[in-house]
Design an enzyme around this catalytic site. Structure first.
Site, mmCIF file in Angstrom:
data_model
loop_
_atom_site.group_PDB
_atom_site.id
_atom_site.type_symbol
_atom_site.label_atom_id
_atom_site.label_comp_id
_atom_site.label_asym_id
_atom_site.label_seq_id
_atom_site.Cartn_x
_atom_site.Cartn_y
_atom_site.Cartn_z
ATOM 1 N N GLU A 92 -6.872 -14.149 -26.282
ATOM 2 C CA GLU A 92 -7.890 -14.911 -26.870
ATOM 3 C C GLU A 92 -7.776 -14.506 -28.440
ATOM 4 O O GLU A 92 -9.203 -14.618 -28.318
ATOM 5 C CB GLU A 92 -9.126 -15.093 -25.950
ATOM 6 C CG GLU A 92 -8.696 -14.885 -24.515
ATOM 7 C CD GLU A 92 -10.002 -15.681 -24.181
ATOM 8 O OE1 GLU A 92 -11.315 -14.471 -24.213
ATOM 9 O OE2 GLU A 92 -10.564 -16.365 -22.779
ATOM 10 N N GLU A 132 -6.014 -17.459 -17.785
ATOM 11 C CA GLU A 132 -7.351 -17.250 -17.347
ATOM 12 C C GLU A 132 -7.750 -18.271 -16.835
ATOM 13 O O GLU A 132 -7.805 -19.452 -17.940
ATOM 14 C CB GLU A 132 -8.157 -16.496 -18.200
ATOM 15 C CG GLU A 132 -8.092 -14.855 -18.562
ATOM 16 C CD GLU A 132 -9.154 -14.677 -19.654
ATOM 17 O OE1 GLU A 132 -10.188 -14.984 -19.533
ATOM 18 O OE2 GLU A 132 -8.992 -13.415 -19.938
#
Length: 471
Positions: A188, A291
Protein backbone atom coordinates in the site's frame (compact mmCIF):
# COMPACT_ATOMS: atom_id res chain seq x y z
CA UNK A 1 12.17 -30.60 -9.72
CA UNK A 2 9.11 -28.71 -8.53
CA UNK A 3 7.99 -25.87 -10.75
CA UNK A 4 7.69 -22.18 -9.92
CA UNK A 5 4.48 -20.28 -10.34
CA UNK A 6 4.82 -17.90 -13.25
CA UNK A 7 2.80 -15.29 -15.12
CA UNK A 8 1.57 -16.18 -18.60
CA UNK A 9 -0.77 -13.70 -20.25
CA UNK A 10 -3.74 -13.01 -18.01
CA UNK A 11 -3.06 -15.96 -15.70
CA UNK A 12 -0.81 -17.12 -12.92
CA UNK A 13 0.26 -20.57 -14.07
CA UNK A 14 1.81 -23.76 -12.75
CA UNK A 15 3.38 -25.96 -15.41
CA UNK A 16 1.66 -23.86 -18.03
CA UNK A 17 -1.82 -24.39 -16.53
CA UNK A 18 -3.78 -21.52 -14.94
CA UNK A 19 -4.05 -21.50 -11.15
CA UNK A 20 -6.00 -19.15 -8.89
CA UNK A 21 -4.42 -18.19 -5.59
CA UNK A 22 -7.08 -17.91 -2.90
CA UNK A 23 -6.29 -17.35 0.73
CA UNK A 24 -5.72 -14.86 3.51
CA UNK A 25 -3.08 -12.66 5.10
CA UNK A 26 -1.22 -13.76 8.20
CA UNK A 27 -1.69 -10.22 9.44
CA UNK A 28 -0.77 -9.09 12.95
CA UNK A 29 2.04 -11.63 13.16
CA UNK A 30 5.45 -10.48 11.86
CA UNK A 31 3.86 -7.07 11.36
CA UNK A 32 1.68 -6.51 14.41
CA UNK A 33 -1.23 -4.09 14.13
CA UNK A 34 -3.15 -2.48 16.97
CA UNK A 35 -6.68 -3.54 16.03
CA UNK A 36 -5.52 -7.11 15.33
CA UNK A 37 -3.83 -7.87 18.65
CA UNK A 38 -5.29 -5.26 20.98
CA UNK A 39 -2.46 -2.83 21.70
CA UNK A 40 -2.47 0.92 21.00
CA UNK A 41 -0.35 3.05 18.68
CA UNK A 42 2.49 1.57 16.65
CA UNK A 43 4.27 -1.75 16.99
CA UNK A 44 7.70 -0.30 17.73
CA UNK A 45 6.21 1.80 20.52
CA UNK A 46 4.44 -1.06 22.26
CA UNK A 47 7.50 -3.26 21.94
CA UNK A 48 9.63 -0.56 23.56
CA UNK A 49 7.08 -0.17 26.37
CA UNK A 50 6.96 -3.91 27.09
CA UNK A 51 10.74 -4.15 27.04
CA UNK A 52 10.80 -1.42 29.68
CA UNK A 53 8.11 -3.12 31.78
CA UNK A 54 9.38 -6.69 31.47
CA UNK A 55 13.12 -6.44 30.93
CA UNK A 56 15.03 -7.96 28.04
CA UNK A 57 14.66 -11.63 28.99
CA UNK A 58 10.91 -11.64 29.57
CA UNK A 59 10.32 -9.32 26.61
CA UNK A 60 12.18 -11.64 24.23
CA UNK A 61 10.44 -14.70 25.67
CA UNK A 62 6.94 -13.24 25.33
CA UNK A 63 7.26 -12.11 21.72
CA UNK A 64 8.98 -15.31 20.65
CA UNK A 65 6.13 -17.32 22.16
CA UNK A 66 3.58 -15.01 20.57
CA UNK A 67 5.10 -15.64 17.13
CA UNK A 68 5.24 -19.37 17.83
CA UNK A 69 1.64 -19.81 18.98
CA UNK A 70 0.09 -17.41 16.46
CA UNK A 71 0.63 -19.83 13.59
CA UNK A 72 1.35 -23.52 14.10
CA UNK A 73 0.77 -26.68 12.12
CA UNK A 74 -2.81 -26.74 13.40
CA UNK A 75 -3.40 -23.38 11.68
CA UNK A 76 -1.92 -24.70 8.45
CA UNK A 77 -4.12 -27.81 8.62
CA UNK A 78 -7.30 -25.80 9.13
CA UNK A 79 -6.35 -23.32 6.42
CA UNK A 80 -5.73 -26.13 3.94
CA UNK A 81 -8.94 -27.94 4.93
CA UNK A 82 -10.91 -24.87 3.83
CA UNK A 83 -9.55 -25.35 0.32
CA UNK A 84 -7.35 -22.24 0.50
CA UNK A 85 -3.97 -22.42 -1.18
CA UNK A 86 -2.05 -19.20 -0.45
CA UNK A 87 -1.08 -17.15 2.59
CA UNK A 88 0.21 -13.61 2.25
CA UNK A 89 2.75 -12.94 5.01
CA UNK A 90 3.15 -9.27 6.01
CA UNK A 91 6.57 -8.57 7.52
CA UNK A 92 8.06 -5.59 9.33
CA UNK A 93 11.61 -4.64 8.38
CA UNK A 94 12.42 -4.26 12.09
CA UNK A 95 12.61 -8.05 12.45
CA UNK A 96 15.56 -8.08 10.06
CA UNK A 97 17.59 -4.96 10.85
CA UNK A 98 17.93 -2.30 13.54
CA UNK A 99 17.68 1.39 12.76
CA UNK A 100 20.91 1.97 14.72
CA UNK A 101 22.63 -0.79 12.74
CA UNK A 102 21.18 -0.40 9.24
CA UNK A 103 21.85 -2.83 6.39
CA UNK A 104 23.10 -5.50 8.80
CA UNK A 105 20.57 -8.30 8.40
CA UNK A 106 19.69 -10.29 11.54
CA UNK A 107 19.51 -14.05 11.05
CA UNK A 108 17.12 -14.26 14.02
CA UNK A 109 14.48 -12.46 11.98
CA UNK A 110 14.05 -15.50 9.74
CA UNK A 111 13.40 -18.00 12.53
CA UNK A 112 9.61 -17.90 12.42
CA UNK A 113 9.33 -16.85 8.78
CA UNK A 114 11.22 -19.98 7.72
CA UNK A 115 9.09 -22.09 10.05
CA UNK A 116 5.76 -20.87 8.69
CA UNK A 117 6.83 -21.03 5.04
CA UNK A 118 7.90 -24.64 5.61
CA UNK A 119 4.66 -25.49 7.43
CA UNK A 120 2.63 -24.03 4.60
CA UNK A 121 4.64 -25.95 2.01
CA UNK A 122 4.05 -29.17 3.95
CA UNK A 123 0.30 -28.58 3.58
CA UNK A 124 0.54 -27.45 -0.05
CA UNK A 125 -0.05 -23.78 0.71
CA UNK A 126 1.81 -21.13 -1.28
CA UNK A 127 3.17 -18.06 0.47
CA UNK A 128 3.63 -14.47 -0.67
CA UNK A 129 6.16 -12.47 1.35
CA UNK A 130 4.85 -8.93 1.79
CA UNK A 131 7.01 -6.00 2.99
CA UNK A 132 4.25 -4.36 5.01
CA UNK A 133 6.45 -1.94 6.97
CA UNK A 134 9.46 -0.51 5.11
CA UNK A 135 12.13 1.77 6.62
CA UNK A 136 10.78 5.30 6.98
CA UNK A 137 7.21 4.27 6.18
CA UNK A 138 6.00 3.80 2.60
CA UNK A 139 2.62 5.26 3.59
CA UNK A 140 1.34 7.46 6.40
CA UNK A 141 -0.70 4.84 8.23
CA UNK A 142 -0.02 2.92 11.45
CA UNK A 143 0.71 -0.35 9.68
CA UNK A 144 3.92 0.95 8.13
CA UNK A 145 5.13 1.36 11.75
CA UNK A 146 6.86 4.70 11.22
CA UNK A 147 5.07 6.49 14.07
CA UNK A 148 4.26 9.70 12.20
CA UNK A 149 1.91 11.04 9.55
CA UNK A 150 4.40 11.26 6.69
CA UNK A 151 5.63 8.64 4.25
CA UNK A 152 9.34 9.40 4.54
CA UNK A 153 10.35 6.36 2.52
CA UNK A 154 9.90 8.52 -0.58
CA UNK A 155 12.11 11.42 0.49
CA UNK A 156 15.18 9.62 1.89
CA UNK A 157 17.24 7.51 -0.49
CA UNK A 158 18.74 5.60 2.43
CA UNK A 159 15.36 4.14 3.36
CA UNK A 160 14.95 2.84 -0.18
CA UNK A 161 18.50 1.45 -0.19
CA UNK A 162 17.74 -0.50 2.97
CA UNK A 163 14.53 -1.92 1.52
CA UNK A 164 16.37 -3.11 -1.59
CA UNK A 165 19.08 -4.65 0.58
CA UNK A 166 16.46 -6.54 2.58
CA UNK A 167 14.82 -7.85 -0.58
CA UNK A 168 18.17 -9.04 -1.89
CA UNK A 169 18.66 -11.09 1.28
CA UNK A 170 15.11 -12.47 1.08
CA UNK A 171 15.64 -13.41 -2.57
CA UNK A 172 18.89 -15.24 -1.73
CA UNK A 173 17.14 -17.20 1.00
CA UNK A 174 14.04 -18.31 -0.89
CA UNK A 175 15.15 -18.33 -4.54
CA UNK A 176 14.99 -22.15 -4.68
CA UNK A 177 11.71 -22.50 -2.76
CA UNK A 178 8.91 -23.17 -5.24
CA UNK A 179 6.23 -22.98 -2.52
CA UNK A 180 7.00 -19.28 -2.20
CA UNK A 181 4.64 -17.84 -4.80
CA UNK A 182 6.52 -14.55 -4.92
CA UNK A 183 7.44 -11.25 -3.35
CA UNK A 184 5.01 -8.39 -2.62
CA UNK A 185 7.71 -5.76 -2.62
CA UNK A 186 5.83 -2.88 -0.94
CA UNK A 187 2.43 -2.83 0.75
CA UNK A 188 0.00 0.00 0.00
CA UNK A 189 2.45 2.72 -1.08
CA UNK A 190 1.39 6.37 -1.12
CA UNK A 191 3.76 8.35 -3.32
CA UNK A 192 2.31 11.81 -3.90
CA UNK A 193 4.50 12.29 -6.96
CA UNK A 194 3.68 8.81 -8.36
CA UNK A 195 6.97 8.53 -10.26
CA UNK A 196 9.12 7.68 -7.22
CA UNK A 197 7.10 4.51 -6.71
CA UNK A 198 7.64 3.45 -10.31
CA UNK A 199 11.36 4.18 -10.00
CA UNK A 200 11.54 2.03 -6.88
CA UNK A 201 9.66 -0.84 -8.51
CA UNK A 202 12.07 -0.82 -11.47
CA UNK A 203 15.02 -0.75 -9.12
CA UNK A 204 13.87 -3.50 -6.75
CA UNK A 205 12.81 -5.70 -9.69
CA UNK A 206 16.31 -5.46 -11.16
CA UNK A 207 17.94 -6.19 -7.78
CA UNK A 208 15.76 -9.23 -7.07
CA UNK A 209 16.03 -10.63 -10.61
CA UNK A 210 19.84 -10.50 -10.42
CA UNK A 211 19.58 -13.05 -7.60
CA UNK A 212 16.29 -14.81 -8.21
CA UNK A 213 15.02 -14.79 -11.79
CA UNK A 214 12.11 -17.15 -11.09
CA UNK A 215 9.66 -15.79 -8.52
CA UNK A 216 6.68 -13.59 -9.35
CA UNK A 217 6.74 -10.00 -8.12
CA UNK A 218 3.44 -8.68 -6.76
CA UNK A 219 3.38 -4.89 -7.17
CA UNK A 220 0.72 -2.87 -5.34
CA UNK A 221 -0.87 0.14 -6.97
CA UNK A 222 -0.25 3.61 -5.56
CA UNK A 223 -2.63 5.23 -3.07
CA UNK A 224 -3.10 2.08 -0.95
CA UNK A 225 -3.31 -0.27 -3.93
CA UNK A 226 -6.04 1.67 -5.71
CA UNK A 227 -4.27 3.87 -8.29
CA UNK A 228 -2.50 2.52 -11.39
CA UNK A 229 -3.04 5.66 -13.46
CA UNK A 230 0.67 6.31 -14.06
CA UNK A 231 1.84 2.71 -14.47
CA UNK A 232 1.32 2.71 -18.24
CA UNK A 233 3.98 5.42 -18.55
CA UNK A 234 6.73 2.88 -17.85
CA UNK A 235 7.77 -0.35 -19.60
CA UNK A 236 6.00 -3.44 -18.30
CA UNK A 237 8.06 -5.62 -15.99
CA UNK A 238 8.25 -9.36 -16.70
CA UNK A 239 6.67 -12.06 -14.52
CA UNK A 240 4.76 -9.46 -12.51
CA UNK A 241 1.28 -9.42 -10.99
CA UNK A 242 -0.08 -5.93 -10.39
CA UNK A 243 -2.02 -6.03 -7.11
CA UNK A 244 -5.05 -4.02 -6.05
CA UNK A 245 -6.80 -3.80 -2.67
CA UNK A 246 -10.59 -3.74 -2.83
CA UNK A 247 -12.31 -2.98 0.45
CA UNK A 248 -16.07 -2.45 0.22
CA UNK A 249 -17.52 0.60 1.97
CA UNK A 250 -20.53 -1.58 2.82
CA UNK A 251 -18.37 -3.60 5.21
CA UNK A 252 -17.51 -0.81 7.65
CA UNK A 253 -19.23 1.25 10.39
CA UNK A 254 -19.19 4.36 8.20
CA UNK A 255 -21.97 2.69 6.18
CA UNK A 256 -25.03 2.82 8.44
CA UNK A 257 -27.48 1.08 6.12
CA UNK A 258 -27.68 -2.52 4.95
CA UNK A 259 -26.27 -4.23 1.88
CA UNK A 260 -29.30 -5.74 0.15
CA UNK A 261 -27.89 -6.18 -3.37
CA UNK A 262 -29.80 -3.26 -4.78
CA UNK A 263 -28.94 -2.34 -8.35
CA UNK A 264 -27.14 0.75 -7.06
CA UNK A 265 -25.06 -1.22 -4.55
CA UNK A 266 -24.11 -3.86 -7.10
CA UNK A 267 -23.17 -1.19 -9.63
CA UNK A 268 -21.04 0.61 -7.03
CA UNK A 269 -19.11 -2.57 -6.23
CA UNK A 270 -18.50 -3.22 -9.91
CA UNK A 271 -17.52 0.38 -10.60
CA UNK A 272 -14.97 0.51 -7.77
CA UNK A 273 -13.43 -2.82 -8.73
CA UNK A 274 -13.36 -2.05 -12.46
CA UNK A 275 -11.55 1.22 -11.81
CA UNK A 276 -8.86 -0.56 -9.78
CA UNK A 277 -8.23 -3.30 -12.35
CA UNK A 278 -8.55 -1.24 -15.53
CA UNK A 279 -4.77 -1.22 -15.97
CA UNK A 280 -4.45 -5.00 -15.55
CA UNK A 281 -7.15 -5.59 -18.13
CA UNK A 282 -5.57 -3.15 -20.56
CA UNK A 283 -2.29 -5.11 -20.55
CA UNK A 284 -3.94 -8.57 -20.35
CA UNK A 285 -2.38 -9.28 -16.93
CA UNK A 286 -3.54 -11.45 -14.01
CA UNK A 287 -5.66 -9.82 -11.32
CA UNK A 288 -4.76 -10.40 -7.68
CA UNK A 289 -6.80 -8.67 -5.00
CA UNK A 290 -4.27 -8.56 -2.18
CA UNK A 291 -6.69 -7.30 0.50
CA UNK A 292 -10.43 -7.07 1.04
CA UNK A 293 -13.03 -7.98 3.64
CA UNK A 294 -15.40 -6.37 6.17
CA UNK A 295 -15.04 -5.79 9.89
CA UNK A 296 -17.51 -7.28 12.34
CA UNK A 297 -19.47 -6.20 15.39
CA UNK A 298 -19.80 -8.26 18.55
CA UNK A 299 -22.27 -8.42 21.40
CA UNK A 300 -20.20 -6.07 23.56
CA UNK A 301 -20.16 -3.19 21.07
CA UNK A 302 -23.42 -1.67 22.31
CA UNK A 303 -25.38 -2.31 19.12
CA UNK A 304 -28.48 -4.47 19.69
CA UNK A 305 -28.65 -5.27 15.97
CA UNK A 306 -25.02 -6.38 15.77
CA UNK A 307 -25.89 -9.75 14.25
CA UNK A 308 -27.95 -8.12 11.49
CA UNK A 309 -25.07 -5.72 10.81
CA UNK A 310 -22.70 -8.67 10.41
CA UNK A 311 -25.15 -10.45 8.10
CA UNK A 312 -25.23 -7.35 5.91
CA UNK A 313 -21.46 -7.08 5.77
CA UNK A 314 -21.12 -10.77 4.95
CA UNK A 315 -23.67 -10.32 2.15
CA UNK A 316 -21.46 -7.59 0.69
CA UNK A 317 -18.46 -9.90 0.93
CA UNK A 318 -20.34 -12.71 -0.78
CA UNK A 319 -21.20 -10.39 -3.66
CA UNK A 320 -17.57 -9.41 -4.00
CA UNK A 321 -16.53 -13.06 -4.16
CA UNK A 322 -19.09 -13.71 -6.89
CA UNK A 323 -17.84 -10.68 -8.80
CA UNK A 324 -14.23 -11.88 -8.57
CA UNK A 325 -15.13 -15.43 -9.55
CA UNK A 326 -16.82 -14.25 -12.73
CA UNK A 327 -13.52 -12.87 -14.03
CA UNK A 328 -11.02 -15.31 -12.46
CA UNK A 329 -9.52 -13.07 -9.78
CA UNK A 330 -7.00 -14.43 -7.30
CA UNK A 331 -7.54 -13.04 -3.81
CA UNK A 332 -6.17 -12.79 -0.28
CA UNK A 333 -8.72 -11.78 2.32
CA UNK A 334 -7.67 -9.64 5.25
CA UNK A 335 -7.16 -11.59 7.66
CA UNK A 336 -6.52 -15.00 9.26
CA UNK A 337 -6.49 -14.39 13.04
CA UNK A 338 -7.16 -11.54 15.46
CA UNK A 339 -8.92 -10.56 18.70
CA UNK A 340 -12.40 -10.57 17.16
CA UNK A 341 -12.59 -7.71 14.71
CA UNK A 342 -11.95 -9.11 11.25
CA UNK A 343 -10.34 -12.54 11.44
CA UNK A 344 -11.40 -15.85 9.96
CA UNK A 345 -10.60 -17.15 13.42
CA UNK A 346 -10.42 -15.07 16.57
CA UNK A 347 -9.16 -15.37 20.14
CA UNK A 348 -11.83 -16.47 22.58
CA UNK A 349 -12.95 -14.02 25.25
CA UNK A 350 -12.31 -16.79 27.76
CA UNK A 351 -8.51 -16.69 27.43
CA UNK A 352 -5.91 -15.09 29.71
CA UNK A 353 -5.06 -12.41 27.13
CA UNK A 354 -8.63 -11.35 26.45
CA UNK A 355 -9.65 -11.43 30.11
CA UNK A 356 -6.65 -9.28 31.00
CA UNK A 357 -7.02 -6.76 28.16
CA UNK A 358 -10.82 -6.54 27.93
CA UNK A 359 -11.08 -3.13 29.70
CA UNK A 360 -8.31 -1.71 27.55
CA UNK A 361 -9.75 -2.95 24.25
CA UNK A 362 -13.16 -1.55 25.20
CA UNK A 363 -11.57 1.80 26.03
CA UNK A 364 -9.81 1.91 22.65
CA UNK A 365 -13.13 1.31 20.91
CA UNK A 366 -14.84 4.03 22.93
CA UNK A 367 -12.11 6.53 22.04
CA UNK A 368 -11.83 5.36 18.40
CA UNK A 369 -8.09 5.16 19.01
CA UNK A 370 -7.41 2.68 16.21
CA UNK A 371 -7.81 3.73 12.61
CA UNK A 372 -9.14 0.57 11.03
CA UNK A 373 -12.90 0.26 10.90
CA UNK A 374 -13.48 2.36 13.98
CA UNK A 375 -16.88 3.68 15.03
CA UNK A 376 -16.24 7.28 16.04
CA UNK A 377 -19.78 8.15 17.17
CA UNK A 378 -18.78 8.74 20.79
CA UNK A 379 -16.06 11.26 19.88
CA UNK A 380 -17.45 12.75 16.68
CA UNK A 381 -18.88 15.79 18.48
CA UNK A 382 -15.34 16.72 19.52
CA UNK A 383 -13.84 16.48 16.06
CA UNK A 384 -16.51 17.85 13.72
CA UNK A 385 -16.10 21.51 14.85
CA UNK A 386 -12.34 21.28 14.28
CA UNK A 387 -12.88 19.73 10.85
CA UNK A 388 -15.20 22.62 9.95
CA UNK A 389 -12.69 25.13 11.29
CA UNK A 390 -9.90 23.61 9.22
CA UNK A 391 -12.01 23.68 6.06
CA UNK A 392 -12.91 27.31 6.70
CA UNK A 393 -9.40 28.55 7.48
CA UNK A 394 -7.38 26.37 5.10
CA UNK A 395 -9.81 25.00 2.48
CA UNK A 396 -6.89 23.46 0.62
CA UNK A 397 -6.80 20.76 3.30
CA UNK A 398 -9.60 19.04 1.38
CA UNK A 399 -7.06 18.30 -1.37
CA UNK A 400 -4.50 16.78 0.99
CA UNK A 401 -2.90 13.57 -0.29
CA UNK A 402 -3.87 10.81 -0.10
CA UNK A 403 -7.44 11.87 -0.84
CA UNK A 404 -8.58 8.30 -0.33
CA UNK A 405 -8.38 9.13 3.39
CA UNK A 406 -11.13 11.76 3.21
CA UNK A 407 -9.39 14.93 4.41
CA UNK A 408 -9.65 16.67 6.80
CA UNK A 409 -11.45 14.00 8.86
CA UNK A 410 -8.83 11.27 8.55
CA UNK A 411 -5.69 13.44 8.88
CA UNK A 412 -7.13 15.05 12.02
CA UNK A 413 -8.04 11.70 13.55
CA UNK A 414 -4.61 10.39 12.61
CA UNK A 415 -2.73 13.17 14.37
CA UNK A 416 -4.90 13.49 17.48
CA UNK A 417 -6.30 10.03 18.23
CA UNK A 418 -4.10 7.59 16.40
CA UNK A 419 -0.78 9.27 17.23
CA UNK A 420 -1.06 11.65 20.21
CA UNK A 421 -3.74 9.82 22.18
CA UNK A 422 -2.46 6.37 21.26
CA UNK A 423 1.13 7.14 22.23
CA UNK A 424 -0.13 7.75 25.75
CA UNK A 425 -2.38 4.69 25.69
CA UNK A 426 0.71 2.58 24.96
CA UNK A 427 1.83 3.16 28.55
CA UNK A 428 -1.55 2.01 29.84
CA UNK A 429 -1.36 -1.13 27.73
CA UNK A 430 2.09 -1.87 29.10
CA UNK A 431 0.87 -1.55 32.69
CA UNK A 432 -1.26 -4.68 32.25
CA UNK A 433 1.96 -6.71 31.82
CA UNK A 434 3.73 -5.30 34.89
CA UNK A 435 5.12 -8.04 37.13
CA UNK A 436 4.03 -10.97 34.96
CA UNK A 437 5.99 -14.19 35.44
CA UNK A 438 7.37 -16.32 32.62
CA UNK A 439 4.50 -18.77 33.06
CA UNK A 440 1.93 -15.98 32.93
CA UNK A 441 3.52 -14.51 29.82
CA UNK A 442 3.45 -17.94 28.20
CA UNK A 443 -0.27 -18.25 28.94
CA UNK A 444 -0.93 -14.79 27.52
CA UNK A 445 0.92 -15.65 24.31
CA UNK A 446 -0.73 -19.08 24.16
CA UNK A 447 -4.12 -17.34 24.01
CA UNK A 448 -3.39 -16.86 20.29
CA UNK A 449 -2.99 -20.59 19.60
CA UNK A 450 -5.66 -22.07 17.37
CA UNK A 451 -6.97 -24.25 20.20
CA UNK A 452 -7.97 -21.03 21.99
CA UNK A 453 -9.67 -19.51 18.95
CA UNK A 454 -13.18 -19.54 17.50
CA UNK A 455 -13.93 -19.89 13.80
CA UNK A 456 -16.06 -17.25 12.10
CA UNK A 457 -18.09 -20.03 10.54
CA UNK A 458 -20.26 -18.20 7.99
CA UNK A 459 -17.30 -16.27 6.63
CA UNK A 460 -15.23 -19.44 6.32
CA UNK A 461 -18.07 -21.28 4.59
CA UNK A 462 -18.27 -18.49 1.99
CA UNK A 463 -14.52 -18.62 1.41
CA UNK A 464 -14.44 -22.41 1.22
CA UNK A 465 -17.27 -22.47 -1.33
CA UNK A 466 -15.50 -19.91 -3.50
CA UNK A 467 -12.15 -21.69 -3.21
CA UNK A 468 -13.69 -24.71 -4.94
CA UNK A 469 -14.00 -22.67 -8.10
CA UNK A 470 -10.89 -23.06 -10.24
CA UNK A 471 -9.34 -20.95 -12.97
Amino acid sequence: MAEYLTVKGSSITLGGEPILLKGAALAGWMNMENFITGYAGHEFQVRAELRKRLGDEKYTFFFDKFLEYFFTEEDAKLFSSLGLNCIRIPINYRHFEDDLNPRVIKESGFKHLDRVIDLCAKHKIYTVIDLHAAPGGQNNDWHSDAGNHQANFWVHRDFQDRAVNLWEHIAKRYKDNTWVAGYNSLNEPTDEEHTRLLDFYARVEKAIRAIDPHHILFLDGNNFGADFSRFAERPLLPNVVYACHDYSSYGFPSFTGRFTRTAEQVANHEKQFSRKVEFMRSINAPIWNGEFGPVYQNAGDGKPDWEEINDSRLAALKHQLEMYSAVNVSWSIWLWKDVGFQGMVYVSDDTPYMRLLKPFIEKKKRLAADSWGNDDRQVRHLFEPIEEWLLHEVPGVSERYPKLQRPPKRPLARLVREILLSEELVHEYGSYFEGKTMDELDELARSFSLSNCIQRSTLNEFLMADAKRTA
